[in-house]
Design an enzyme around this catalytic site. Sequence first.
Site, short mmCIF file in Angstrom:
data_model
loop_
_atom_site.label_atom_id
_atom_site.label_comp_id
_atom_site.label_asym_id
_atom_site.label_seq_id
_atom_site.Cartn_x
_atom_site.Cartn_y
_atom_site.Cartn_z
N GLN A 1 3.12 9.97 1.13
CA GLN A 1 4.44 9.35 1.26
C GLN A 1 5.40 9.74 0.13
O GLN A 1 6.61 9.56 0.26
CB GLN A 1 4.32 7.83 1.32
CG GLN A 1 3.66 7.33 2.58
CD GLN A 1 3.52 5.84 2.56
OE1 GLN A 1 2.51 5.32 2.09
NE2 GLN A 1 4.52 5.13 3.06
N GLY B 1 0.84 -1.19 0.00
CA GLY B 1 0.00 0.00 0.00
C GLY B 1 0.87 1.24 0.00
O GLY B 1 2.01 1.21 0.48
N HIS C 1 -4.06 1.93 7.76
CA HIS C 1 -2.68 2.40 7.79
C HIS C 1 -2.48 3.54 6.78
O HIS C 1 -1.91 4.58 7.09
CB HIS C 1 -1.74 1.22 7.49
CG HIS C 1 -0.29 1.56 7.42
ND1 HIS C 1 0.59 1.22 8.42
CD2 HIS C 1 0.44 2.19 6.47
CE1 HIS C 1 1.80 1.64 8.09
NE2 HIS C 1 1.73 2.24 6.90
N GLU C 2 -2.97 3.33 5.56
CA GLU C 2 -2.79 4.33 4.50
C GLU C 2 -3.64 5.58 4.75
O GLU C 2 -3.20 6.70 4.48
CB GLU C 2 -3.08 3.72 3.12
CG GLU C 2 -2.20 2.55 2.74
CD GLU C 2 -0.70 2.79 2.87
OE1 GLU C 2 -0.25 3.94 2.76
OE2 GLU C 2 0.03 1.80 3.07
N CYS D 1 6.24 -0.08 7.33
CA CYS D 1 5.92 1.07 6.49
C CYS D 1 7.10 1.41 5.59
O CYS D 1 8.25 1.41 6.06
CB CYS D 1 5.56 2.26 7.38
SG CYS D 1 5.09 3.74 6.47
N LEU D 2 6.82 1.71 4.33
CA LEU D 2 7.87 2.09 3.40
C LEU D 2 8.56 3.39 3.81
O LEU D 2 9.72 3.61 3.46
CB LEU D 2 7.31 2.24 1.98
CG LEU D 2 6.78 0.95 1.33
CD1 LEU D 2 6.11 1.27 0.00
CD2 LEU D 2 7.91 -0.06 1.14
N HIS E 1 -1.86 7.88 6.95
CA HIS E 1 -0.87 8.71 6.24
C HIS E 1 -1.53 9.99 5.71
O HIS E 1 -0.93 11.06 5.75
CB HIS E 1 -0.25 7.96 5.07
CG HIS E 1 0.90 7.09 5.44
ND1 HIS E 1 2.08 7.56 5.97
CD2 HIS E 1 1.05 5.74 5.35
CE1 HIS E 1 2.90 6.56 6.19
NE2 HIS E 1 2.30 5.44 5.83
#
Length: 147
Positions: A51, A46, A133-134, A91-92, A137
């Site tokens: 991000q 995702g 989660h997204e 997380c990226l 962000h």
Amino acid sequence: MKMLKILKYPDKRLRIKAKPVKKINYNIQKIINKMFKIMKKKNGIGLAATQINIHLQIIVIEKLLNINTPMVLINPKIIKKKGKIKFEERCLSIPNKKGIITRSKIIKVSTLNYFGKKYIFQAKSILSICIQHEIDHLIGKLFIDYI
């Protein structure tokens, strides 16, 4: 479009709240296509536009066991939550960190797709976790805020 990179914590731009997408056009679709490329290159499941320093309410999701096709969520809103689930998240934007987070097990989401069509769907388990989660962000929240 220039090459976009994933912002890394503690970059303050990760805390910027994303604005709703007003009109879905070629430029928005170009951003979405680029997001999928970046996410795949980094082996993510995702990615939120925040991000990559684009502060619009756009999320892409792919490579989950319970979804067959890539998902695009534009201006997503969780309209119902049910149950609790704990899961180890990564997380990226925060490489080499992970944490057990409690989230809603089942959510109902209202969103727009790649073409601007509104739809409502229910997500459970890993898809529910990924969407939450997204969406975090998009409001400037990171999974480490829960730890």
